[in-house]
Design a protein around this motif. Sequence first.
Motif, short mmCIF file in Angstrom:
data_model
loop_
_atom_site.label_atom_id
_atom_site.label_comp_id
_atom_site.label_asym_id
_atom_site.label_seq_id
_atom_site.Cartn_x
_atom_site.Cartn_y
_atom_site.Cartn_z
N SER A 198 -0.02 38.50 -27.58
CA SER A 198 1.42 38.24 -27.68
C SER A 198 1.90 38.44 -29.11
CB SER A 198 1.79 36.86 -27.14
OG SER A 198 1.27 35.85 -27.94
N LYS A 202 4.39 42.31 -30.36
CA LYS A 202 5.70 42.41 -31.01
C LYS A 202 5.93 43.77 -31.64
CE LYS A 202 6.13 37.54 -31.86
NZ LYS A 202 6.21 36.42 -32.75
N ASN B 334 12.12 27.68 -37.28
CA ASN B 334 12.86 26.78 -36.40
C ASN B 334 14.36 26.99 -36.43
OD1 ASN B 334 10.50 25.51 -35.53
ND2 ASN B 334 10.53 24.11 -37.26
N ASP B 336 17.21 28.47 -34.57
CA ASP B 336 17.46 29.02 -33.24
C ASP B 336 18.44 30.18 -33.25
OD1 ASP B 336 15.80 27.60 -31.49
OD2 ASP B 336 17.05 25.83 -31.75
N TYR B 340 16.83 33.84 -31.81
CA TYR B 340 17.12 34.61 -30.60
C TYR B 340 17.67 36.00 -30.92
CZ TYR B 340 16.23 30.48 -27.85
OH TYR B 340 15.62 29.41 -27.27
N SER B 343 14.97 40.11 -32.04
CA SER B 343 14.64 41.36 -31.34
C SER B 343 15.84 42.30 -31.33
CB SER B 343 14.23 41.09 -29.89
OG SER B 343 13.47 39.94 -29.80
N GLU B 344 17.02 41.70 -31.13
CA GLU B 344 18.23 42.51 -31.01
C GLU B 344 18.55 43.22 -32.33
OE1 GLU B 344 19.74 42.09 -27.63
OE2 GLU B 344 21.09 40.42 -28.12
N GLU B 360 9.02 34.83 -40.57
CA GLU B 360 9.47 33.45 -40.36
C GLU B 360 8.86 32.63 -41.48
OE1 GLU B 360 9.20 31.57 -36.29
OE2 GLU B 360 8.43 33.56 -35.89
N GLU C 86 7.25 36.19 -26.20
CA GLU C 86 6.85 36.21 -27.61
C GLU C 86 6.45 37.62 -28.04
OE1 GLU C 86 3.86 33.07 -28.09
OE2 GLU C 86 5.22 31.74 -27.02
N ILE C 90 10.38 37.28 -29.70
CA ILE C 90 11.00 35.94 -29.68
C ILE C 90 10.02 34.95 -30.33
CG2 ILE C 90 11.85 34.10 -28.17
CD1 ILE C 90 13.67 36.49 -28.10
N PRO C 91 10.45 34.22 -31.35
CA PRO C 91 9.53 33.31 -32.04
C PRO C 91 8.97 32.25 -31.08
CG PRO C 91 11.59 33.49 -33.28
CD PRO C 91 11.80 34.19 -31.97
N ASN C 92 7.72 31.85 -31.32
CA ASN C 92 7.13 30.84 -30.44
C ASN C 92 7.69 29.45 -30.72
OD1 ASN C 92 5.89 30.22 -32.81
ND2 ASN C 92 3.80 30.58 -32.10
N THR C 93 8.62 29.36 -31.64
CA THR C 93 9.26 28.08 -31.90
C THR C 93 10.55 27.91 -31.09
OG1 THR C 93 10.36 29.12 -33.77
CG2 THR C 93 8.42 27.82 -34.26
N THR C 94 10.96 28.95 -30.39
CA THR C 94 12.20 28.82 -29.61
C THR C 94 11.91 28.08 -28.30
OG1 THR C 94 11.84 31.01 -28.69
CG2 THR C 94 13.37 30.87 -30.54
N CYS C 95 12.97 27.66 -27.66
CA CYS C 95 12.92 26.84 -26.45
C CYS C 95 11.94 27.36 -25.39
CB CYS C 95 14.33 26.78 -25.86
SG CYS C 95 14.40 26.05 -24.23
N ALA C 98 13.63 28.85 -22.48
CA ALA C 98 14.18 30.16 -22.82
C ALA C 98 13.08 31.22 -22.78
CB ALA C 98 14.82 30.13 -24.20
N ALA C 139 20.62 27.19 -28.33
CA ALA C 139 19.78 28.09 -27.54
C ALA C 139 20.46 28.46 -26.24
CB ALA C 139 18.44 27.43 -27.26
N TYR C 141 23.35 29.32 -25.43
CA TYR C 141 24.18 30.53 -25.32
C TYR C 141 23.48 31.70 -25.99
CZ TYR C 141 25.92 29.17 -29.97
OH TYR C 141 26.02 28.81 -31.29
N LYS C 142 22.69 31.44 -27.04
CA LYS C 142 21.97 32.54 -27.70
C LYS C 142 20.94 33.18 -26.76
CE LYS C 142 22.67 33.94 -31.07
NZ LYS C 142 23.76 34.90 -31.36
N TRP C 143 20.29 32.34 -25.99
CA TRP C 143 19.24 32.86 -25.09
C TRP C 143 19.84 33.77 -24.02
CZ3 TRP C 143 17.29 28.15 -21.81
CH2 TRP C 143 16.90 28.54 -20.52
N SER C 146 20.73 36.99 -25.50
CA SER C 146 19.58 37.85 -25.81
C SER C 146 19.01 38.53 -24.56
CB SER C 146 18.48 37.05 -26.52
OG SER C 146 17.80 36.23 -25.61
#
Lengths: 282, 383, 450
Positions: A198, A202, B334, B336, B340, B343-344, B360, C86, C90-95, C98, C139, C141-143, C146
């Motif tokens: 994973s 990326k 951390n 958020d 999100y 990637s975009e 990060e 991931e 997407i960082p592994n710290t996000t929800c 999500a 998250a 709305y951002k999720w 995305s």
Amino acid sequence: MIFAGIDIGSTITKVVIKQEEEIRAIIIQPTGAEHRRLAHEVIKKALNNADVTFDQIDFIVATGYGRINVPFADAQVSEITCHMRGVSWLFPNVRTVIDIGGQDCKGIKVVNGKIRNFIMNDKCAAGTGRFLEVISETLGLKLEDIGEISLRSNDPAGISKTCTIFAEQEILLRLSEGVSIEDILAGLHKALAGRIYSMVGKIKIEKDVVITGGGAKNIGLCKYLEKRIGFSMLTPPEPLITGALGASIIAQEMVTKAGEEKLAHIKKERKLEAVTFFDEAD
Amino acid sequence: MTVIKGLARAEQIYQDREKRAKELKAEGKKIAGYLCCYPPLEIMTSLGYMPIRIMGEMDEPLTEADTYLPTVMCAFYRSVLDVAMKGRYDYLDAFIGAHACDGAERVSYVWRSYLKSPCSFYLDIPHTNHAAAIEFFKKQLFYLKEELEKTAGKKATAAMIKEAVTLHNKQRSLVRQLYELNKQDPPLVSGSEMLQVMIAIMCIPPEEGNVLLEEVIEEVKGRAEGPKKKKGRILIWGSLIDNIAFTKLIEDCGLNIVIDDTAIGTRSFWIDVDETEDPFDGLAIRYLDKIVCPRTFRDTKNTRMEDLDNRFSYLKKMIKDWNVNGVYMNIIRNCDIHGYEISEVRDYFEEMGLPVLVIEQDYSTTALEPLRTRFQAFAESIN
Amino acid sequence: MGDKKKKKSSAKTLQTAREAGNFGKKILASARTAAEEGKPIAWSMVDWWLGGTIAKAMGVELCYPENYGAFCASVRRAEPYLDYAESDGIPNTTCGYARNCIGYTRRLQENNFVIPQDAPGGGMPKPLFLLACGAVCDARYKWFQSLGRYMNVPVWTLEFPQTGVAEYYLAGNKEENIKFMVQELREFVSFLEKLLGKKMDWDNLSERLDTIFKTHQLAHEVDILRKSVPSPAVNTDFWALMIPHLYLPDDPEALEFYKRVYEEVKYKVDNKIGAIPNEKYRMAFSELPPWHTLGLFDEFAEKHGIAFVIESWNYHAPSPLPESEREGITDPLELIARYSYHKFNESAPTAKKYCMDPTIFTAPYLKWVEEYKVDGLFCHPLMSCRPATYTLMHLRNLLMEKFKVPSVVVEGDIVDLRVFNEEEAHAKIDAFIETMDYYREIRRKEGFGW
């Protein structure tokens, strides 16, 4: 002309001495606490093996996380670039390099011998060689054996943790439940492969994939990683030296680019006796 | 006695960020500390408050924050509360919290529960730029004004606010002029110098900030010893960097930082406030809609491409105008709203053919050194 | 070896709680049926009945990716989706919810939007639009925004203002907030009418609202019954029971179901039957549960006699909307706005009383510890969910300072079981028992009522 690449990694130091297209010497040995002292020793050993003198070396490139501590190197280049060059030389069609080192894990995307993208983890031991080391210690096994043993399993245990500390506890729990060592190791290798996949994913994994570093010597990890990726990976004959090899190739390129007469300008003042910091260290 | 001016003055203010505020406070001026780039400075200025941007401290080990905030939250806002609990902002006459993001919102709440300033206001900020949202935000700005008035001992008239708009617009224009000088190669201002100037003007009254900016512009235009030409001309995208140890590390690795899209940088200054009949209209539109930060949701467009352009096309312009050849995406762990978006935005830059480095980071100077290899490799990968 | 394996899911103590899971399955199944019949589907965030009800009144079938994330975690099938999200950056710290959803959507796209055979619970069908919500968490709305990488569907973000305690009491501000919410709901109705090509069914909406109020009234009464000693129901019951009142309160079946829940709980209270046989300690839990390891609480009950008597503020139905706020209001949108805003701000007086912020996630517990006679708070900071975690340390400070109620902190996650350490949780609770005993004594000495 003769070139040297020296790669001072977190756990192992490697030296490659190369003359034109021929590798004259390879040295691999553990990195000590004092990089400079060690750097001196390993290069001496390598010179000995290659049967050349220090003065005969035209250019030296140092890499690895101890690269700035090599006082007699002519240039320092990051290990990411060096790994990429070393692997590209061995496998010209490479697109993805996965390097599993002692303290970190890297993914490098290569297009036409150039870095397109890379990714690196160093936040914790999860996903690195250190993880496997801790695991083999916990189980009282040799690091070089655990990959092989993991392949004997038909029913990998459910290991959910890739945090080294949590995984250790989980192993003990599984052992107390009577799960076999093979199954535990299989589960661990699977979990580690998932974590690496994973992370490297990326940068989008594409063929040919070459795996290097200590992790490449673990057949179990390679197998589970190939399963996740969906196709097979290539392994260099000596997966530990691609960084040092790349450094020696870059040394050659730097000289070619500069032209021999300008070499003197690039070359810093360096002499073998310059490595007299034994006194300094004492 | 020689007067310290320009870049040297900026460095001095950068080193001791609260000094000027405390001097002015001793002279009787009121000081308002605010979070992020959303509370309108014009309202504070018009009421005689000196606005000061509340920041964290990358050099300071976190010793107090854990008592109030869990470890998993935004590293920057943890640091903000840490230094605040140690008394750094005790002198504030007004604390203006803001719903810039979850981190800022919750830290505002926790801050107010323990640290009591004579005036304390939490500014709610809608998530969209819809017409109703702008109208609501305008009303909230009005409440902010009223609350500040209670301790300011005076009322802000429309004329006073308009005057403040003009003053701050002048600052924005000077900041843009300064960034303009980095269109050349090599740039005239290094990323570290730029950061010092940005932080400095966030820590002194706007009038003094404008003088400082004018001095800096004059100084760098005429100097011979500016940044060296380097292989990389990079743009930094992300929430913020507020310590030059970070920009220096980047610039040591063969990269010139020529432009940024960050909150202690262009995001705070890029766009003027329109001089509208009712100044609150201009303020609401500028601060809610015109500041571009991933925290504000913009309605999806018909096609994917239109949607991306609607959100990111300003970056395309920056890349072109500043002749950028690489992008560093700086994510404070951390976060958020930026997390999100990775990637975009990464794909958007890569579509432009630019190499992108995403890191990060932990908002700590002690955690910087391990990043050196990445910046070096990144510089080596730029053609 | 198999018999030695620990049970991960909870047995639950109420019969109705054991049945409540069917509502979760019903949500997914109805969405898939609707998709097959060509009816509109949307994915929706939990929005505290703000926009979802409106969409349903327009004939849109909803599924809830947050709930789906919890479901995937509870059957321990979330990891592959987390990995897959991931690996796309997407960082592994996000929800965790999500990442589960992003990984799932990426798979869905690769399968040409045919639900993959192996999708847990039968999977979520491709939506016509995404209903995001600004309440509580960025998250959410951002999720959804995305997800544009995988599917080109519009995202609507519902505004849900977040008011500070002092600001709540500023003259006229509450009405400004309501007005803003109503305006935005009207915008949402226009968005739906345009997208679906039909008009809003206002009668249907009013009917649904009526059912919501009735279902919630019962849910709220159940909450009040839970104040009894011994506690008639515990956290693991609630986390199952919440599915109908959080997601389907406008469904007449949910209302009927809640009548039975009420009966069951009432019977237990009347006959002094505790949820757990030997209740010795009463704990509160904040905020979101470890869905993957709910069996843990059964173990705590068995081992130490701990009853978790109240939990998860955000999942609870609020008290009924005061008559004064309902009077003369004919616009269902305004009624909805008032109700959702009430959910978030009904504890403002408590917050004001104790001079603290925020109302959400924190002030309700200051009321609850007294009302529910809480001996200790279980804080569950989540590696991947900051909004439900930010104020936990603050809350534990407040409970100690104001009520001499101690707390224990066990880090974990809603979805990602890779970061949860069960053994550590046990060790901490073992040690926490003494702490609770100690503070009971202190509270007694200082004259607290429990």
